[in-house]
Write an enzyme that holds these catalytic residues in place. Structure first.
Site, mmCIF file in Angstrom:
data_model
loop_
_atom_site.group_PDB
_atom_site.id
_atom_site.type_symbol
_atom_site.label_atom_id
_atom_site.label_comp_id
_atom_site.label_asym_id
_atom_site.label_seq_id
_atom_site.Cartn_x
_atom_site.Cartn_y
_atom_site.Cartn_z
ATOM 1 N N SER A 2 0.819 -1.217 0.000
ATOM 2 C CA SER A 2 0.000 0.000 0.000
ATOM 3 C C SER A 2 0.850 1.264 0.000
ATOM 4 O O SER A 2 0.322 2.371 -0.015
ATOM 5 C CB SER A 2 -0.947 0.000 1.201
ATOM 6 N N ASN A 28 -2.064 -2.481 13.237
ATOM 7 C CA ASN A 28 -3.527 -2.346 13.193
ATOM 8 C C ASN A 28 -4.011 -1.104 13.936
ATOM 9 O O ASN A 28 -4.847 -0.352 13.426
ATOM 10 C CB ASN A 28 -4.186 -3.600 13.774
ATOM 11 N N THR A 57 -40.533 25.666 -9.877
ATOM 12 C CA THR A 57 -40.792 24.301 -9.422
ATOM 13 C C THR A 57 -41.025 23.515 -10.714
ATOM 14 O O THR A 57 -41.562 24.075 -11.684
ATOM 15 C CB THR A 57 -42.035 24.199 -8.505
ATOM 16 N N HIS A 58 -40.591 22.300 -10.739
ATOM 17 C CA HIS A 58 -40.650 21.482 -11.970
ATOM 18 C C HIS A 58 -39.923 22.174 -13.125
ATOM 19 O O HIS A 58 -40.242 21.952 -14.294
ATOM 20 C CB HIS A 58 -42.103 21.184 -12.380
ATOM 21 N N SER A 113 -14.317 25.405 -27.687
ATOM 22 C CA SER A 113 -14.384 24.143 -28.410
ATOM 23 C C SER A 113 -13.290 24.147 -29.466
ATOM 24 O O SER A 113 -12.939 25.188 -30.001
ATOM 25 C CB SER A 113 -15.762 24.009 -29.059
ATOM 26 N N LYS A 146 -18.155 28.737 -29.166
ATOM 27 C CA LYS A 146 -18.515 28.115 -27.899
ATOM 28 C C LYS A 146 -17.767 28.654 -26.692
ATOM 29 O O LYS A 146 -16.586 28.952 -26.734
ATOM 30 C CB LYS A 146 -18.230 26.606 -27.973
ATOM 31 N N GLU A 204 -19.746 21.665 -14.835
ATOM 32 C CA GLU A 204 -20.025 20.322 -15.378
ATOM 33 C C GLU A 204 -19.159 19.277 -14.678
ATOM 34 O O GLU A 204 -19.619 18.180 -14.348
ATOM 35 C CB GLU A 204 -19.753 20.286 -16.880
ATOM 36 N N TYR A 233 -9.445 -6.682 12.857
ATOM 37 C CA TYR A 233 -8.832 -6.139 11.644
ATOM 38 C C TYR A 233 -8.765 -7.188 10.544
ATOM 39 O O TYR A 233 -8.479 -8.351 10.776
ATOM 40 C CB TYR A 233 -7.401 -5.627 11.938
ATOM 41 N N GLN A 291 -7.283 -2.055 4.241
ATOM 42 C CA GLN A 291 -6.254 -1.299 3.520
ATOM 43 C C GLN A 291 -6.870 -0.554 2.327
ATOM 44 O O GLN A 291 -6.361 0.462 1.887
ATOM 45 C CB GLN A 291 -5.163 -2.253 3.045
HETATM 46 N N1 ARG Z 1 -1.189 -1.274 5.382
HETATM 47 C C1 ARG Z 1 -2.102 -1.792 6.339
HETATM 48 C C2 ARG Z 1 -3.465 -1.110 6.186
HETATM 49 O O1 ARG Z 1 -3.529 -0.170 5.525
HETATM 50 C C3 ARG Z 1 -1.591 -1.579 7.706
HETATM 51 C C4 ARG Z 1 -2.115 -2.551 8.699
HETATM 52 C C5 ARG Z 1 -1.592 -3.900 8.368
HETATM 53 N N2 ARG Z 1 -1.885 -4.852 9.385
HETATM 54 C C6 ARG Z 1 -1.790 -6.123 9.163
HETATM 55 N N3 ARG Z 1 -2.092 -6.912 10.129
HETATM 56 N N4 ARG Z 1 -1.396 -6.627 8.014
HETATM 57 O O2 ARG Z 1 -4.449 -1.518 6.738
#
Ligand code: ARG
Length: 461
Positions: A25, A112, A157-158, A279, A285, A292, A319, A324
């Site tokens: 991550s 965690n 309205t509408h 455009s 335009k 938008e 957890y 993640q």
């Molecule tokens: N990168 C993990 C997350 O975002 C951190 C916690 C990971 N904990 C574990 N027991 N693998 O949740």
């Protein structure tokens, strides 16, 4: 040589390359780095204060984390996929810098409760910044509204002309929506602002820790009271995303109106060129790209809300790695909303209003027909009869191709003998506005008072 996995003693073979990439991550959670450092410093300070680590370890940790912070700010920190996430990257670097003290930092803690703390710190900071941005947008609305309490436009309205209102009154409707959005974010912040650290992996820790001390250092209002809940639930993030989706939804409705108003068929406003694009093929335009895109990006934030709800719904306690996946939707929600609010305040300030076009639209749709019915009711006619009488009068004016106020008194009297000369005060746009003279009504003095109240409420911290 590849970094030795943190838990490698238990494993007979290294994690497969593909799996490493799949589970890592760090590519996105490095955004949490500063909050991770902040959390680690508070944790280390508590460990030292409780005699769980030595003072010299604490000093080493402080020195190392300060250097890491500088490296990150300078863009020199090397993030490694092998180290999975922001937490392990920082811990590993700390250990390289200060040795054993770095390895002691994780005492009584798990990733965690660490990651749950980081997200809460991140989100608290984001909420505080968003609240400031909402306030500046509200100020921009008030500044524009203050100039237009007597600018008359049709209320719809509408999407059909209904009754005359002031442009200021219309703008103030959005002020109110943003006021509630602000209340919601404040309320959400209270639940975000609780400390998970101390929950460790899920069950708490056997070290003699002081969670309240960590909470106080980090500015949390208190600790999460159940360790399983602390590491596993992301309801606070879901709640925040719901708040954000509502802000976006309000701005999406506003955007839809800006787009309509800017269309020459309405011609009520012009949006400054810097918020529009041309455009590549049609030279004439000028497109309202920003509103938008706000409308479009609302779909994206609404999607994040559904993603987070779905992420949570099947998870057993405590957890799970599923969590993640909370970060990208959450980060993107914060960034999308932040950018949207920033650009919106500036765009509102740059709106050019065209009162004549608004007025002539209000004159075209028999916007004062209800006023005529109310006039008859005040002269003793039952409302349903008055409604029917006015409907006939409107048909007459329509065939004539004129507004009700252009029909002569003798002609109007053919529809009802209760009609007298004073009817024209009621049929005028100004008269119609002025008569809605109560709190929440469109009468200019009421909207001016609403703007004053709004300014007072914004001045409060
Ligand atoms: N990168 C993990 C997350 O975002 C951190 C916690 C990971 N904990 C574990 N027991 N693998 O949740």
């Amino acid at each position: 040589m590849q970094d030795k996995d943190t838990w490698s003693g238990r494993f007979a073979e290294p994690v497969a390359e593909l799996v490493k990439r799949y589970t890592a991550s760090v590519g996105f959670d490095h955004k949490l780095a500063m909050f991770d450092i902040q959390g680690s410093l508070a944790h280390a300070q508590m460990l030292a204060s409780c005699g769980i680590i030595a003072t010299h370890d604490l000093n080493d940790i402080k020195r190392g984390l300060a250097q890491i912070e500088n490296e990150i700010i300078a863009g020199e920190f090397v993030w490694s996929l092998d180290l999975e996430d922001v937490h392990l990257n920082i811990e590993k670097r700390l250990t390289t810098l200060v040795g054993d003290a770095g390895k002691r930092l994780h005492t009584g803690r798990s990733r965690n409760d660490q990651v749950a703390t980081d997200i809460r710190l991140y989100l608290r900071h984001a909420i505080d910044e968003l609240l400031v941005l909402i306030k500046s947008l509200q100020n921009a609305l008030l500044n524009l509204a203050a100039q237009h309490t007597n600018t008359i436009m049709p209320g719809f309205t509408h999407l059909q002309v209904a009754q005359p209102i002031s442009f200021a009154h219309h703008l103030m409707a959005y002020f109110e929506m943003l006021k509630r959005d602000t209340e919601r974010l404040h309320d959400c912040r209270r639940r975000v602002n609780r400390l998970p650290l101390g929950a460790a992996a899920l069950a708490g820790t056997s070290y003699p820790i002081k969670r309240e001390m960590v909470a106080e250092i980090l500015g949390f209002d208190g600790v999460c009271e159940n360790s399983l809940d602390a590491v596993s639930d992301r309801d606070f993030a879901i709640e925040f995303t719901a708040c954000a989706a509502l802000v976006m939804t309000h701005l999406s409705r506003f955007s839809e109106e800006l787009i309509l108003w800017m269309n020459p068929r309405f011609g009520f406003i012009d949006i400054a060129d810097r918020f529009c694009t041309g455009s590549s093929i049609m030279p004439q335009k000028k497109n309202p790209d920003v509103p938008e895109l706000v409308r479009g990006k609302t779909g994206r934030v609404n999607g994040h809300l559904v993603a987070l709800l779905t992420l949570m719904k099947g998870q057993p306690l405590a957890y799970n790695k599923d969590n993640q996946e909370d970060k990208e939707p959450l980060f993107d929600t914060v960034e999308t909303l932040t950018q949207t609010l920033r650009i919106y305040a500036d765009m509102i300030a740059g709106i050019q209003v065209k009162p004549e076009a608004m007025r002539s639209a209000a004159l075209q749709g028999y916007a004062t027909a209800t006023d005529l019915a109310d006039y008859l009711v005040k002269k003793g006619v039952p409302f349903r009869d008055a409604h029917e009488t006015v409907a006939v009068a409107v048909r007459f004016a329509e065939q004539r191709g004129c507004d009700l106020s252009a029909v002569s008194l003798s002609e109007l009297q053919q529809f009802s003998t209760h009609i007298a000369e004073d009817v024209y005060q009621v049929l005028s746009l100004e008269g119609s506005l002025a008569s809605r003279n109560h709190i929440g009504g469109t009468a200019p003095n009421q909207v001016e008072a609403a703007i004053v109240r709004a300014r007072v409420s914004l001045a409060k911290p």
